[in-house]
Design a protein around this motif. Structure first.
Motif, short mmCIF file in Angstrom:
data_model
loop_
_atom_site.label_atom_id
_atom_site.label_comp_id
_atom_site.label_asym_id
_atom_site.label_seq_id
_atom_site.Cartn_x
_atom_site.Cartn_y
_atom_site.Cartn_z
N VAL A 28 9.66 9.49 14.02
CA VAL A 28 10.33 10.79 14.05
C VAL A 28 11.83 10.56 14.19
O VAL A 28 12.26 9.86 15.10
N ALA A 29 12.59 11.13 13.28
CA ALA A 29 14.05 11.05 13.37
C ALA A 29 14.58 12.32 14.02
O ALA A 29 13.98 13.39 13.92
N VAL A 30 15.70 12.18 14.70
CA VAL A 30 16.44 13.35 15.18
C VAL A 30 17.82 13.29 14.54
O VAL A 30 18.31 12.21 14.20
N TYR A 31 18.41 14.47 14.36
CA TYR A 31 19.71 14.46 13.69
C TYR A 31 20.53 15.68 14.09
O TYR A 31 20.00 16.69 14.58
N SER A 32 21.83 15.52 13.91
CA SER A 32 22.75 16.63 14.14
C SER A 32 23.04 17.30 12.80
O SER A 32 22.65 16.78 11.74
N GLU A 33 23.74 18.41 12.82
CA GLU A 33 24.09 19.08 11.58
C GLU A 33 24.95 18.20 10.67
O GLU A 33 24.87 18.29 9.45
N ALA A 34 25.76 17.33 11.28
CA ALA A 34 26.60 16.44 10.49
C ALA A 34 25.77 15.37 9.78
O ALA A 34 26.19 14.81 8.76
N ASP A 35 24.59 15.07 10.31
CA ASP A 35 23.74 14.02 9.76
C ASP A 35 22.55 14.57 8.96
O ASP A 35 21.59 13.85 8.69
N VAL A 41 17.35 10.15 8.33
CA VAL A 41 16.55 11.38 8.35
C VAL A 41 15.46 11.32 7.28
O VAL A 41 14.30 11.66 7.52
N ARG A 42 15.84 10.85 6.09
CA ARG A 42 14.87 10.75 4.99
C ARG A 42 13.91 9.59 5.18
O ARG A 42 12.77 9.63 4.68
N PHE A 43 14.34 8.55 5.88
CA PHE A 43 13.51 7.36 6.05
C PHE A 43 12.31 7.62 6.96
O PHE A 43 11.26 7.00 6.81
N ALA A 44 12.45 8.52 7.92
CA ALA A 44 11.40 8.78 8.90
C ALA A 44 10.27 9.62 8.29
O ALA A 44 10.42 10.26 7.25
N ASP A 45 9.14 9.61 8.98
CA ASP A 45 8.00 10.44 8.56
C ASP A 45 8.25 11.91 8.86
O ASP A 45 7.78 12.80 8.13
N GLU A 46 8.98 12.17 9.94
CA GLU A 46 9.34 13.54 10.33
C GLU A 46 10.76 13.53 10.85
O GLU A 46 11.28 12.48 11.26
N ALA A 47 11.38 14.70 10.84
CA ALA A 47 12.75 14.79 11.35
C ALA A 47 12.96 16.13 12.04
O ALA A 47 12.42 17.16 11.60
N VAL A 48 13.73 16.11 13.12
CA VAL A 48 13.98 17.31 13.91
C VAL A 48 15.48 17.48 14.12
O VAL A 48 16.18 16.55 14.54
#
Length: 490
Positions: A28-35, A41-48
């Motif tokens: 699971v990836a986490v990201y900010s609006e800038a990222d 983000v694309r590499f992970a199975d899920e992203a939040v």
């Protein structure tokens, strides 16, 4: 452990995900609006999405990270390095939420996160330490007394934090009051804690760190050393393993000392014990970093061990599958940190768009990367783009390969530290191994790099001229009246 949330961004997030996926673990990836469009983000199975661009509103908000893990059903959280990786409160909150923090226990993070507490913890383990006061102070009068006892030059250091913040070298008593005030003010601003301590300044040290690995069954090993002496503003920029100056006996002694430090705080997982090595090969305990290091790839390569995999296995309660006697050094590895900084402008951040971004490839070359062509370098985070790592059968081969790899690393749109990395690798002090933490101060300047550029331009121009003349000669063909090419269609 079937699913891991990586509480980080960029190259380290991708690095952890690669190993997790290799182990059959969802990520699971986490990201900010800038990222939002970042590769991790694309590499992970899920992203939040965590929140706005500022890390204080996204990556550093513990509650948001833990909620993201809960919402996605993650079993564990890997913090990477930076952000929340050395935050004891975060580690505790992860445990309280019923998940596994892939790192040491909160106690170890807390103790080793404070330089004075760390020294206190290892005091009974017969580990060499730099002479100085073993308590935090803010009193200038006491500082003067300590300085008189240990002798100048001295080093004032912030008790909390690192990265050169709240650090001042003082050469004489007249300078002490002003430098003390500056160190306290800087430490307060950076860490919310103005406490500092004083120790003898080791004039020409090398910065040597030992990688340690410990499981939950009492087993602790060291995975040899890394040489991290090429630094600017107390920030490492070029690292290698092994060191060019450690003898087998010194390596063993420092490795044993590092293991004792790990045992002193009941350490679990991968960690790094840092030492200063003086010109007489005396070593002194500096601090312990309770996380994965930026430079961990060079240790992985020479030992043939995936440190992230070991972190995950230890977090699952598994025993280490090897003992100290099973480990050996094979070859030499070198790492250059690629920052979006301008080495011709005092390493100031270089913000812009990666209009060209082509990484080198080939045997002995590894790039831990978090960007791609067309992306912008955000102003909100550390400016590191990637880590360029080379591996050879010996140090000379690793250095030679690094120079070629830097030449083949094409970046346009922002300035990077790649030219500085090449400058280091080609400098005689580095190639001979005769350098210390003052390498940049002693040998580097923007003018030196400009001169190197100019020399390369001259060589390139001469090569271009030679090729042009050769091509002109080879393209000249005799004119024959029978040639259809010479007949005009009137």
């Amino acid at each position: 452990m079937k699913k891991i949330l990586i509480a980080n961004r960029g190259e380290i997030a991708i690095r952890v995900m690669k190993t997790a996926q290799k182990m059959g673990i969802k990520t699971v990836a986490v990201y900010s609006e800038a990222d939002r469009g970042a590769p991790h983000v694309r590499f992970a199975d899920e992203a939040v999405l965590l929140g706005p661009a500022a890390s204080s509103e996204s990556y550093l908000v513990m509650e948001k990270v833990i909620q993201a893990a809960k919402d996605t059903g993650a079993d564990g959280i890997h913090p990477g390095y930076g952000f929340l990786s050395e935050n004891a409160q975060f580690a505790q909150l992860v445990e309280d939420a019923g998940m596994t923090f892939i790192g040491p226990k909160p106690y170890a993070i807390k103790v080793m996160g404070n330089k004075l507490a760390a020294k206190e913890a290892v005091r009974d383990y017969d580990i060499p330490m730099v002479p100085g006061i073993e308590e935090a102070i803010t009193d200038v009068a006491l500082a003067k007394k300590v300085a008189q006892e240990i002798g100048f030059p001295i080093l004032i250091k912030a008790s909390a934090g690192g990265g050169g913040k709240g650090m001042r070298v003082v050469s004489n008593m007249e300078e002490l009051p002003e430098q003390m005030d500056r160190a306290i003010s800087e430490a307060q601003a950076a860490f919310g804690d103005g406490a500092v301590f004083i120790e003898k300044y080791v004039a020409s040290p090398r910065h040597i760190e030992i990688q340690v690995l410990a499981d939950t069954h009492g087993n602790v090993v060291h995975i040899f050393e890394r040489e991290c002496s090429v630094q600017r503003r107390h920030q490492k920029v070029v690292e290698e393993a092994p060191s060019a100056v450690l003898t087998p006996s010194l390596r063993e002694a420092m490795g044993e000392a590092a293991i004792k430090v790990a045992k002193a705080c009941d350490y679990i997982g991968a960690g790094t014990v840092e030492f200063l090595l003086d010109e007489n090969k005396n070593f002194y305990f500096l601090e312990m970093n309770t996380r994965l290091q930026v430079e961990h790839p060079v240790s992985e390569i020479i030992a043939g061990i995936d440190l992230v995999e070991q972190q995950i296995k230890v977090a699952r309660g598994e025993k280490l599958a090897f003992e100290q006697s099973d480990l050996s050094i094979n070859g030499h590895a070198l790492e250059v940190r690629v920052y979006a900084e301008d080495p011709l402008d005092n390493f100031m951040p270089s913000i812009g768009t990666l209009s060209t971004y082509q990484m080198p490839t080939g045997n002995g070359i590894r790039v831990d990367n978090g960007f791609e062509e067309g992306m912008e370098i955000p102003i909100y985070y550390d400016p590191m783009i990637s880590k360029l790592i080379t591996y050879g059968k010996d140090r000379d081969e690793a250095i030679s390969l690094m120079i070629k790899a830097i030449d083949n690393y094409k970046v346009d749109g922002v300035a990077t530290t790649l030219p500085f990395g090449k400058f280091v690798c080609e400098h005689e002090a580095f190639t001979t191994g005769d350098f210390d933490t003052h390498f940049v101060k002693n040998y580097y300047s923007a003018q030196h790099l400009e001169e190197q550029y100019e020399e390369e331009r001259k060589v390139a121009a001469l090569v271009g001229l030679k090729l042009y003349l050769e091509n002109q000669k080879s393209l000249k063909t005799p004119i024959h009246s029978t040639s259809n090419w010479n007949k005009r269609n009137d």
